[in-house]
Design a protein around this motif. Structure first.
Motif, PDB file in Angstrom:
ATOM      1  N   VAL A 262       0.823  -1.213   0.000  1.00  0.00           N
ATOM      2  CA  VAL A 262       0.000   0.000   0.000  1.00  0.00           C
ATOM      3  C   VAL A 262       0.856   1.262   0.000  1.00  0.00           C
ATOM      4  CG1 VAL A 262      -1.711   1.328   1.306  1.00  0.00           C
ATOM      5  CG2 VAL A 262      -1.929  -1.158   1.135  1.00  0.00           C
ATOM      6  N   LEU A 263       1.948   1.249   0.764  1.00  0.00           N
ATOM      7  CA  LEU A 263       2.738   2.459   0.971  1.00  0.00           C
ATOM      8  C   LEU A 263       3.855   2.665  -0.044  1.00  0.00           C
ATOM      9  CD1 LEU A 263       3.046   2.264   4.865  1.00  0.00           C
ATOM     10  CD2 LEU A 263       1.379   3.559   3.514  1.00  0.00           C
ATOM     11  N   ASP A 265       6.130   3.536  -3.147  1.00  0.00           N
ATOM     12  CA  ASP A 265       6.006   4.577  -4.172  1.00  0.00           C
ATOM     13  C   ASP A 265       5.734   3.981  -5.550  1.00  0.00           C
ATOM     14  OD1 ASP A 265       6.396   6.613  -2.358  1.00  0.00           O
ATOM     15  OD2 ASP A 265       8.574   6.647  -2.637  1.00  0.00           O
ATOM     16  N   ILE A 267       3.545   1.847  -7.531  1.00  0.00           N
ATOM     17  CA  ILE A 267       2.197   1.311  -7.287  1.00  0.00           C
ATOM     18  C   ILE A 267       1.771   0.256  -8.310  1.00  0.00           C
ATOM     19  CG2 ILE A 267       1.403   3.412  -6.139  1.00  0.00           C
ATOM     20  CD1 ILE A 267      -0.106   4.048  -8.804  1.00  0.00           C
ATOM     21  N   PHE A 270       0.439  -2.770  -6.622  1.00  0.00           N
ATOM     22  CA  PHE A 270      -0.815  -2.418  -5.942  1.00  0.00           C
ATOM     23  C   PHE A 270      -1.981  -2.455  -6.936  1.00  0.00           C
ATOM     24  CE2 PHE A 270      -2.544   0.882  -2.658  1.00  0.00           C
ATOM     25  CZ  PHE A 270      -3.567   0.015  -2.346  1.00  0.00           C
ATOM     26  N   ILE A 305      -7.105   3.528  -3.928  1.00  0.00           N
ATOM     27  CA  ILE A 305      -5.684   3.534  -3.561  1.00  0.00           C
ATOM     28  C   ILE A 305      -5.359   4.710  -2.644  1.00  0.00           C
ATOM     29  CG2 ILE A 305      -3.355   3.909  -4.481  1.00  0.00           C
ATOM     30  CD1 ILE A 305      -4.140   2.193  -6.883  1.00  0.00           C
ATOM     31  N   ASN A 306      -5.844   5.891  -2.995  1.00  0.00           N
ATOM     32  CA  ASN A 306      -5.562   7.072  -2.179  1.00  0.00           C
ATOM     33  C   ASN A 306      -6.214   6.975  -0.798  1.00  0.00           C
ATOM     34  OD1 ASN A 306      -3.890   8.372  -3.996  1.00  0.00           O
ATOM     35  ND2 ASN A 306      -5.565   9.471  -4.991  1.00  0.00           N
ATOM     36  N   GLU A 308      -6.704   4.156   0.865  1.00  0.00           N
ATOM     37  CA  GLU A 308      -5.927   3.197   1.649  1.00  0.00           C
ATOM     38  C   GLU A 308      -4.555   3.768   2.033  1.00  0.00           C
ATOM     39  OE1 GLU A 308      -5.793  -0.496  -0.469  1.00  0.00           O
ATOM     40  OE2 GLU A 308      -7.968  -0.779  -0.374  1.00  0.00           O
ATOM     41  N   ARG A 309      -3.981   4.598   1.182  1.00  0.00           N
ATOM     42  CA  ARG A 309      -2.654   5.155   1.457  1.00  0.00           C
ATOM     43  C   ARG A 309      -2.695   6.283   2.492  1.00  0.00           C
ATOM     44  NH1 ARG A 309       1.483   4.269  -2.383  1.00  0.00           N
ATOM     45  NH2 ARG A 309       2.210   6.438  -2.335  1.00  0.00           N
ATOM     46  N   THR A 310      -3.896   6.797   2.802  1.00  0.00           N
ATOM     47  CA  THR A 310      -3.996   7.936   3.721  1.00  0.00           C
ATOM     48  C   THR A 310      -4.914   7.662   4.905  1.00  0.00           C
ATOM     49  OG1 THR A 310      -5.782   8.889   2.375  1.00  0.00           O
ATOM     50  CG2 THR A 310      -3.537   9.603   1.874  1.00  0.00           C
ATOM     51  N   ASN A 314      -1.844   5.370   7.894  1.00  0.00           N
ATOM     52  CA  ASN A 314      -0.985   5.358   6.700  1.00  0.00           C
ATOM     53  C   ASN A 314      -0.767   6.796   6.232  1.00  0.00           C
ATOM     54  OD1 ASN A 314      -0.905   2.596   6.766  1.00  0.00           O
ATOM     55  ND2 ASN A 314      -2.407   2.302   5.130  1.00  0.00           N
ATOM     56  N   ALA A 316       1.118   7.914   3.141  1.00  0.00           N
ATOM     57  CA  ALA A 316       1.853   7.906   1.872  1.00  0.00           C
ATOM     58  C   ALA A 316       1.314   8.996   0.959  1.00  0.00           C
ATOM     59  CB  ALA A 316       1.721   6.547   1.206  1.00  0.00           C
TER      60      ALA A 316
END
Length: 337
Positions: A262-263, A265, A267, A270, A305-306, A308-310, A314, A316
């Motif tokens: 997930v984190l 860079d 992707i 992912f 994705i955004n 889950e990354r935030t 998290n 990222a």
């Protein structure tokens, strides 16, 4: 006036009218529909195990809460790719002379419609755990548990299908929880429930009363892309396995909190996992191709994705729609070769 005074004539006349109308209104049209109705090309009859699962579905009362009909109204769009048509049910026949369990279309939706559940949730591990204890995977579920479809063994055989149940739902059970053949048959039936694609060139009915959902800006998107709500998309497509808190279930579904996938860079992996599924972790269940199965657009994948990354701690950087589009196009080209 003698006619109205003669109860025998009145009864016989009423009976003849009833039988005649039944023949004209019900029986003859039904026979005609049977002759003009055929299964869709590509559909397949139930296997022996799937048919046994259907009987279990009925015996355990699942029919009381779940429908199997996608109506042509926009609110039903979440349950199928298209509205249902008579040909969807053409292969379904009576169990025997005395029992007719035809379409199992149902009368209410206390639980979700199951017309296309085999595509929406094809994971055997998820379905088995959901049967054993629904609240282990859907915290707010009102579905009853079916623990009698499982048995506890001190040491499971190599041929046994075991399920990983969170400690809070084991209630002091010592040993391994094994799915019985009835549980496996029931899951096989659920996984068989998929809408058959229409023949090439045939257009499905349109969903009516469509309510346009305005797009909202994703706060995580630094690129200014106008994306759908990633939180809602995550809840609809990912939450059943990875849970609302993103922590997954130990031994069943991986955590997204602090996940390197997930984190990272880069992707590409992912996006590939979302679109094509993943089966490279022995300790976890196989993930189905959520993005492909649910026809997720590049905008929707980017929003997920955004999210889950935030979320859940998290932190990222968000990704852009352009990045995701390029990867999805590359994956599509690769799969076509």
């Amino acid at each position: 006036m003698d006619f109205f005074d003669n109860h025998k004539k009145l009864f016989r006349t009423a009976l003849a009218l009833f039988l005649g109308l039944t023949l004209i209104v019900a029986i003859l049209p039904a026979i005609n529909n049977q002759k003009n109705n055929a299964p869709l090309p590509g559909s397949a009859p139930l296997t022996k195990n799937e048919h046994a699962g259907k009987k279990s579905f009925i015996a355990n009362g699942c029919v009381a809460c779940h429908t199997q009909q996608v109506r042509n109204v926009d609110m039903d769009k979440v349950f199928g790719d298209r509205p249902g048509i008579p040909a969807d049910y053409a292969r379904i026949e009576r169990e025997d002379f005395w029992r007719n369990t035809a379409t199992l279309m149902g009368t209410e939706r206390t639980g979700p419609d199951l017309t296309n559940v085999g595509k929406r949730q094809p994971s055997m591990a998820w379905n088995l755990l959901h049967l054993y204890q629904p609240r282990a995977v859907v915290e707010t579920s009102i579905m009853p548990a079916y623990p009698w479809l499982f048995k506890v063994k001190k040491n499971a055989d190599t041929s046994d299908i075991t399920i990983n149940v969170p400690d809070e739902y084991r209630k002091g059970i010592q040993g391994e929880i094994v799915a019985t053949q009835e549980a496996l048959d029931l899951v096989a039936y659920l996984q068989s429930l998929k809408q058959t694609p229409l023949p090439t060139g045939k257009k499905p009915m349109k969903f009516l009363y469509k309510r346009e959902k305005p797009k909202v800006a994703n706060n995580a998107a630094s690129s200014g892309d106008n994306l759908p709500d990633g939180g809602k998309l995550y809840a609809a497509n990912c939450q059943a396995c990875h849970q609302a808190n993103g922590e997954g279930l130990k031994g069943a579904f991986p955590s997204l909190v602090g996940s390197q996938v997930v984190l990272d860079d880069d992707i590409e992996l992912f996006v590939d996992i979302i679109m094509n599924g993943y089966n490279a972790r022995e300790e976890y269940a196989v993930m189905n191709a959520v993005g492909t199965d649910n026809n997720l657009s590049a905008e929707e994948v980017t929003a997920i994705i955004n999210h889950e990354r935030t979320s859940w701690g998290n932190d990222a950087d968000p990704v852009t729609l352009e990045e995701v589009q390029k990867i999805m196009e590359f994956l599509k080209l690769t799969s076509e070769k």
